[in-house]
Write a protein that holds these residues in place. Structure first.
Motif, PDB file in Angstrom:
ATOM      1  N   THR A 193       0.846  -1.192   0.000  1.00 57.25           N
ATOM      2  CA  THR A 193       0.000   0.000   0.000  1.00 57.25           C
ATOM      3  C   THR A 193       0.882   1.241   0.000  1.00 57.25           C
ATOM      4  OG1 THR A 193      -0.127  -0.041   2.429  1.00 57.25           O
ATOM      5  CG2 THR A 193      -1.887  -1.138   1.210  1.00 57.25           C
ATOM      6  N   THR A 194       0.537   2.194  -0.839  1.00 59.88           N
ATOM      7  CA  THR A 194       1.338   3.412  -0.945  1.00 59.88           C
ATOM      8  C   THR A 194       0.980   4.386   0.177  1.00 59.88           C
ATOM      9  OG1 THR A 194      -0.323   4.366  -2.436  1.00 59.88           O
ATOM     10  CG2 THR A 194       1.542   3.228  -3.449  1.00 59.88           C
ATOM     11  N   TYR A 195       1.945   5.224   0.555  1.00 56.92           N
ATOM     12  CA  TYR A 195       1.684   6.248   1.565  1.00 56.92           C
ATOM     13  C   TYR A 195       0.832   7.381   0.990  1.00 56.92           C
ATOM     14  CZ  TYR A 195       5.489   3.986   4.170  1.00 56.92           C
ATOM     15  OH  TYR A 195       6.275   3.094   4.840  1.00 56.92           O
ATOM     16  N   GLY A 196       1.173   7.804  -0.202  1.00 57.23           N
ATOM     17  CA  GLY A 196       0.457   8.899  -0.852  1.00 57.23           C
ATOM     18  C   GLY A 196       0.252   8.595  -2.322  1.00 57.23           C
ATOM     19  N   GLU A 197      -0.828   9.101  -2.879  1.00 56.52           N
ATOM     20  CA  GLU A 197      -1.129   8.835  -4.282  1.00 56.52           C
ATOM     21  C   GLU A 197      -1.952   9.974  -4.870  1.00 56.52           C
ATOM     22  OE1 GLU A 197      -3.057   5.086  -4.081  1.00 56.52           O
ATOM     23  OE2 GLU A 197      -4.806   5.834  -3.016  1.00 56.52           O
ATOM     24  N   TYR A 198      -1.993  10.024  -6.190  1.00 58.22           N
ATOM     25  CA  TYR A 198      -2.789  11.045  -6.874  1.00 58.22           C
ATOM     26  C   TYR A 198      -4.181  10.502  -7.169  1.00 58.22           C
ATOM     27  CZ  TYR A 198      -2.048   8.388 -11.161  1.00 58.22           C
ATOM     28  OH  TYR A 198      -2.038   7.390 -12.106  1.00 58.22           O
ATOM     29  N   GLN A 199      -5.104  11.415  -7.461  1.00 53.23           N
ATOM     30  CA  GLN A 199      -6.458  11.011  -7.849  1.00 53.23           C
ATOM     31  C   GLN A 199      -7.071  12.099  -8.720  1.00 53.23           C
ATOM     32  OE1 GLN A 199      -9.589  10.915  -4.789  1.00 53.23           O
ATOM     33  NE2 GLN A 199     -10.324   8.989  -5.658  1.00 53.23           N
ATOM     34  N   TYR A 200      -7.608  11.714  -9.865  1.00 54.22           N
ATOM     35  CA  TYR A 200      -8.336  12.661 -10.703  1.00 54.22           C
ATOM     36  C   TYR A 200      -9.717  12.899 -10.085  1.00 54.22           C
ATOM     37  CZ  TYR A 200      -4.713  12.345 -14.220  1.00 54.22           C
ATOM     38  OH  TYR A 200      -3.509  12.421 -14.869  1.00 54.22           O
ATOM     39  N   LYS A 201     -10.086  14.166  -9.959  1.00 54.31           N
ATOM     40  CA  LYS A 201     -11.298  14.490  -9.213  1.00 54.31           C
ATOM     41  C   LYS A 201     -11.981  15.721  -9.799  1.00 54.31           C
ATOM     42  CE  LYS A 201     -12.879  15.494  -4.502  1.00 54.31           C
ATOM     43  NZ  LYS A 201     -12.441  15.738  -3.101  1.00 54.31           N
ATOM     44  N   GLY A 202     -13.149  15.520 -10.401  1.00 58.43           N
ATOM     45  CA  GLY A 202     -13.979  16.629 -10.841  1.00 58.43           C
ATOM     46  C   GLY A 202     -13.534  17.275 -12.139  1.00 58.43           C
ATOM     47  N   ILE A 203     -14.447  18.039 -12.715  1.00 60.55           N
ATOM     48  CA  ILE A 203     -14.181  18.784 -13.942  1.00 60.55           C
ATOM     49  C   ILE A 203     -14.344  20.269 -13.645  1.00 60.55           C
ATOM     50  CG2 ILE A 203     -15.030  19.295 -16.274  1.00 60.55           C
ATOM     51  CD1 ILE A 203     -15.724  16.371 -16.583  1.00 60.55           C
ATOM     52  N   GLY A 204     -13.306  21.046 -13.949  1.00 59.46           N
ATOM     53  CA  GLY A 204     -13.332  22.481 -13.715  1.00 59.46           C
ATOM     54  C   GLY A 204     -14.035  23.224 -14.841  1.00 59.46           C
ATOM     55  N   VAL A 205     -14.887  24.193 -14.470  1.00 62.79           N
ATOM     56  CA  VAL A 205     -15.679  24.973 -15.426  1.00 62.79           C
ATOM     57  C   VAL A 205     -15.075  26.370 -15.559  1.00 62.79           C
ATOM     58  CG1 VAL A 205     -17.949  25.965 -15.908  1.00 62.79           C
ATOM     59  CG2 VAL A 205     -17.769  23.689 -14.875  1.00 62.79           C
ATOM     60  N   PHE A 206     -14.914  26.833 -16.787  1.00 67.93           N
ATOM     61  CA  PHE A 206     -14.301  28.131 -17.070  1.00 67.93           C
ATOM     62  C   PHE A 206     -15.297  29.071 -17.734  1.00 67.93           C
ATOM     63  CE2 PHE A 206     -10.721  25.440 -16.511  1.00 67.93           C
ATOM     64  CZ  PHE A 206      -9.618  26.231 -16.224  1.00 67.93           C
TER      65      PHE A 206
END
Length: 405
Positions: A219-232
């Motif tokens: 198990t990793t200590y830290g990881e990335y995650q894609y989260k949500g779509i930003g609106v411009f």
């Protein structure tokens, strides 16, 4: 040699000579031992300027006999008032010039997105060196430098892990959208379509996640995650779509090739999950009483993946009831997602304006200056054609089967 053959040989030589003189090699040739290949880049806003971070390949670690004690990539960064100067300034601490021809991912921090991304991206739109296939995402809650520094578990090169995860999640999990530099340029320059970018954040112990120990246990200590779509609006970030509204965006924009969704069981407790195997969307712009109206037709097919409610799928009425529940759920997701975008942000991220421009060009020229205001008040009709195709290897839920069956 015969006179005729000799004459032909001299003629061929005179034809080839200009080419031999002019085609002397590539005008911008670079040797591999003279450049550092950047696979990912991050731009953060600091001290009124930019900090540019590059994740570059360590060529000595790309062989089969690479050292396990040394990272396959290196993180280098520098600050300046412009992105271009910061990248060139990196050469003061690196023995090789940075090469962006294999760039896969560019991360912009949220501060830049809120103030406007055009200035930070000008170099990447203008420069001939990067290929037009690299994706752009926004960092959420952490700097782009932090995200590029995470040691990832699935790929030797972290940039490849980040890039592949974005591509796979778009295909298999609808609430993400892989936007490349060409897509974003069109969103920024076309009227009737506002930009969106997927967000990326970090979870867990970020400091430990930056060390090689992050991948030395199960198990990793830290990881990335894609989260949500930003609106411009134009080039400025307004806010974020939640998971459901992000999924609605992907459905409307024909970006769903496969995903999984759940629905409430009809007439009782429990839920059932469906794997969407095909989804196609079409837009039909209409003029109703002189006002714009959009009709969206969505065709969805899926397979039942999990059932936790008391139904007998051998019975047609139970099967049709599940199908109707799935249809109602998709309709609610898409319909509420569009309305939330209209009410919360009031910007056309779906390209409705482009559809009206194509079908009603004369009317569009009267609307284009205040199109987002019209989009905010527009009536959108959603029609769902939904079918369940496969039930799996068992028909009824497992808990409803007795041993005698």
């Amino acid at each position: 040699m015969k006179a005729g053959n000799l004459k032909r040989a001299f003629t061929l030589l005179w034809i080839c000579l200009p080419g031999l003189v002019l085609l002397t090699g590539c005008w911008d040739r670079r040797e591999l031992n003279e450049v550092s290949v950047a696979l990912a880049a991050g731009i953060d806003m600091v001290d009124g300027g930019y900090e540019v971070t590059l994740q570059v390949v360590d060529p000595s670690q790309m062989s089969r006999n690479r050292s396990a004690d040394r990272s396959p990539t290196l993180i280098v960064s520098e600050k300046d008032l412009t992105v271009y100067e910061a990248i060139r300034k990196i050469t003061t601490k690196a023995s090789r010039k940075m090469y962006a021809g294999h760039l896969q991912l560019l991360i912009l921090d949220e501060k830049i997105a809120k103030q406007g991304i055009r200035e930070a991206l000008d170099l990447f739109f203008r420069d001939y060196e990067p290929r037009p296939s690299f994706n752009i995402v926004l960092s959420r809650g952490y700097s782009a430098k932090d995200i590029l520094s995470i040691v990832t578990p699935f790929e030797v090169l972290p940039a490849a892990d980040l890039y592949k995860s974005l591509q796979v999640s778009e295909r298999a999990w609808a609430p993400t959208a892989a936007v490349n530099v060409v897509d974003l340029y069109q969103m920024l320059t076309k009227k009737g379509l506002e930009p969106v970018l997927t967000g990326i954040t970090l979870i867990g112990d970020v400091d430990k996640g930056k060390k090689s120990d992050n991948v030395k246990q199960q198990t990793t200590y830290g990881e990335y995650q894609y989260k949500g779509i930003g609106v411009f609006r134009d080039d400025k970030l307004l806010g974020w779509l939640n998971e459901s509204d992000s999924k609605a965006y992907s459905y409307v924009m024909n970006k769903v090739s496969s995903t999984v969704g759940k629905a409430k069981c009809p007439g009782g407790e429990g839920e059932f999950a469906v794997e969407v195997t095909e989804a196609k969307s079409s837009m039909k712009p209409m003029l109703v009483g002189g006002k714009p109206e959009m009709h969206i037709k969505l065709s969805v097919e899926g397979n039942i993946g999990e059932v936790t409610c008391a139904v007998d799928l051998k019975k047609e009425k139970d099967y049709l009831a599940l199908e109707q529940a799935g249809r109602d759920t998709i309709h609610h997701i898409v319909d509420s997602g569009i309305r939330n975008s209209q009410q919360l942000y009031g910007v056309d991220i779906y390209g409705f304006g482009i559809a009206f421009h194509r079908k009603f060009p004369a009317q569009w020229h009267l609307w284009e200056k205040d199109w987002n205001s019209r989009f905010k008040e527009m009536h959108v009709l959603v029609e769902i054609d939904y079918h369940l195709r496969k039930l799996g290897k068992i028909i009824s839920p497992l808990e409803s089967l007795s041993k005698s069956e």
